[in-house]
Design a protein around this motif. Structure first.
Motif, PDB file in Angstrom:
ATOM      1  N   ARG A   1       0.845  -1.185   0.000  1.00 18.21           N
ATOM      2  CA  ARG A   1       0.000   0.000   0.000  1.00 18.21           C
ATOM      3  C   ARG A   1       0.888   1.245   0.000  1.00 18.21           C
ATOM      4  NH1 ARG A   1      -3.834  -0.143   4.968  1.00 18.21           N
ATOM      5  NH2 ARG A   1      -4.156   1.998   4.218  1.00 18.21           N
ATOM      6  N   THR A   2       0.479   2.236  -0.743  1.00 17.34           N
ATOM      7  CA  THR A   2       1.258   3.475  -0.824  1.00 17.34           C
ATOM      8  C   THR A   2       0.570   4.638  -0.120  1.00 17.34           C
ATOM      9  OG1 THR A   2       0.226   4.006  -2.954  1.00 17.34           O
ATOM     10  CG2 THR A   2       2.311   2.789  -3.010  1.00 17.34           C
ATOM     11  N   ASP A   3      -0.594   4.386   0.456  1.00 20.61           N
ATOM     12  CA  ASP A   3      -1.382   5.452   1.075  1.00 20.61           C
ATOM     13  C   ASP A   3      -1.324   5.396   2.601  1.00 20.61           C
ATOM     14  OD1 ASP A   3      -2.729   3.069   1.351  1.00 20.61           O
ATOM     15  OD2 ASP A   3      -4.715   3.877   0.885  1.00 20.61           O
ATOM     16  N   THR A   4      -0.220   4.873   3.160  1.00 22.46           N
ATOM     17  CA  THR A   4      -0.118   4.709   4.600  1.00 22.46           C
ATOM     18  C   THR A   4       1.308   4.947   5.078  1.00 22.46           C
ATOM     19  OG1 THR A   4      -0.333   3.113   6.411  1.00 22.46           O
ATOM     20  CG2 THR A   4       0.175   2.225   4.237  1.00 22.46           C
ATOM     21  N   LEU A   5       1.438   5.468   6.296  1.00 27.34           N
ATOM     22  CA  LEU A   5       2.758   5.644   6.900  1.00 27.34           C
ATOM     23  C   LEU A   5       3.427   4.313   7.201  1.00 27.34           C
ATOM     24  CD1 LEU A   5       2.295   8.604   9.436  1.00 27.34           C
ATOM     25  CD2 LEU A   5       3.764   8.557   7.411  1.00 27.34           C
ATOM     26  N   LEU A   6       2.634   3.239   7.241  1.00 24.03           N
ATOM     27  CA  LEU A   6       3.185   1.925   7.588  1.00 24.03           C
ATOM     28  C   LEU A   6       4.222   1.452   6.582  1.00 24.03           C
ATOM     29  CD1 LEU A   6      -0.051   0.051   8.770  1.00 24.03           C
ATOM     30  CD2 LEU A   6       1.849   0.846  10.187  1.00 24.03           C
TER      31      LEU A   6
END
Length: 366
Positions: free
Chosen positions: A257-262
């Motif tokens: 995923r590219t939409d998370t700080l993780l």
């Protein structure tokens, strides 16, 4: 720098881990350190398990008092003790006790990820507090992904690696694509679902595990496996399984995923495993993939990923020729380089120079 054999900067490593040795990614670093240094591996828990200094030395489970006596037995001698703390945020109390009781040395905090992980609210605040405490107890912090420099500006880059070396080519079916992962909130199941639809002739083989209590992610794995004929989940794997798994594929996809700080601060081990083994790696656009873009195919969306897979399969696209394996031996050398440059090491070296001189005088009088 003086030679290893004639310098007071000879190190004795104590690698403290919170992970079961069967799946601990730090074990290859321990093996690499053992090439030139006395190294003990400590699985820290209620009854710590200690192995070393040699690789074939049996692991010994100890009571906490016995473990503390074990640590205390390493009095000041001609080596600098290095306490490499890779316990995440699990044992801050034990770290404080060890810091007080252990012989003076260099404490190194292993920030191999954003150790706050998926925690929120009070739990995230608690993790931040523990990380701050561990940093105060350490003389140096080393990080894996370069992006962690944002969170810890004074930390030093160590980076991840792999103990895998290039595997024989053989006849690997190029319509089988490997997805190897720790399945959790970082994995983009929607991306994989759309990719499977866009590439019906490619079979995507999933290898990896989830956290024992992460029923939501396990449900997503079960669902995506059931709804796509070209997706197959093969279950969890052990480190010893990696060569056989990697040796069966030519291509690996990492749908983060590219939409998370993780995923902002991760340095995926699977990049190194796959690249070292000789696979072409295609990844979604996370910072570490960008950092390794000379060797990793970075794709912005499903369509670009599908195009990249077809180009790799046809032989029109390859980044492997530009890649040289990144090994834990290299990282071990880098760690020693970091340690030798520390003011703490320089100060201890001066003290140990006096110790060695006195020891030499004593021996000459015997």
């Amino acid at each position: 720098m003086p030679s290893e054999s004639g310098s007071p900067e000879r190190f004795r490593f104590f690698v403290l881990s919170c992970r079961d040795p069967k799946s601990d990614f730090r074990l290859p670093l321990v093996d690499a350190l053992r090439r030139h240094h006395e190294t003990y591996y400590i699985w820290l828990r209620r009854r710590p398990v200690v192995s070393g200094p040699k690789a074939n030395d049996a692991a010994v489970q100890m009571s906490l008092p016995s473990f503390l006596r074990f640590v205390r037995r390493f009095r000041q001698d001609d080596r600098i003790n290095v306490y490499f703390n890779s316990t995440n945020t699990y044992f801050p109390g034990s770290t404080i006790i060890l810091r007080l009781l252990a012989t003076a040395g260099v404490w190194c905090l292993d920030m191999h990820d954003d150790l706050r992980y998926h925690n929120k609210g009070f739990k995230r605040w608690r993790e931040e507090l523990i990380i701050s405490l561990l940093r105060r107890l350490s003389h140096v912090t080393v990080h894996a992904a370069p992006m962690l420099k944002e969170l810890f500006p004074d930390s030093r880059h160590l980076g991840n690696a792999s103990n895998i070396l290039p595997l024989p080519g053989g006849n690997k079916p190029d319509d089988n694509v490997l997805i190897i992962a720790s399945f959790d909130e970082r994995f983009d199941f929607d991306f994989l679902s759309e990719l499977a639809q866009a590439c019906p002739n490619i079979r995507f083989h999933l290898h990896g595990w989830t956290r024992p209590d992460d029923m939501s992610t396990m449900a997503q794995i079960t669902s995506i496996d059931a709804h796509h004929a070209n997706i197959q989940y093969h279950g969890p794997y052990k480190m010893a399984d990696l060569p056989a798994i990697l040796g069966s594929y030519q291509i690996s996809v990492a749908p983060y995923r590219t939409d998370t700080l993780l995923t902002r601060y991760i340095d995926p081990l699977r990049f190194y495993h796959c690249l070292n083994a000789g696979l072409e790696v295609v990844s979604t656009d996370i910072p570490q993939a960008r950092y390794m873009r000379d060797w990793v195919h970075v794709v912005p969306d499903v369509a670009a990923c599908a195009d990249a897979l077809r180009a790799i399969q046809s032989g029109a696209l390859a980044k492997q020729p530009a890649y040289s394996p990144i090994t834990w031996e290299q990282r071990a050398d880098r760690l020693v380089e970091i340690l030798r440059a520390l003011p703490r090491t320089v100060a201890l070296s001066r003290k140990l120079s006096g110790y060695r001189s006195k020891s030499g005088i004593c021996r000459s009088r015997e």
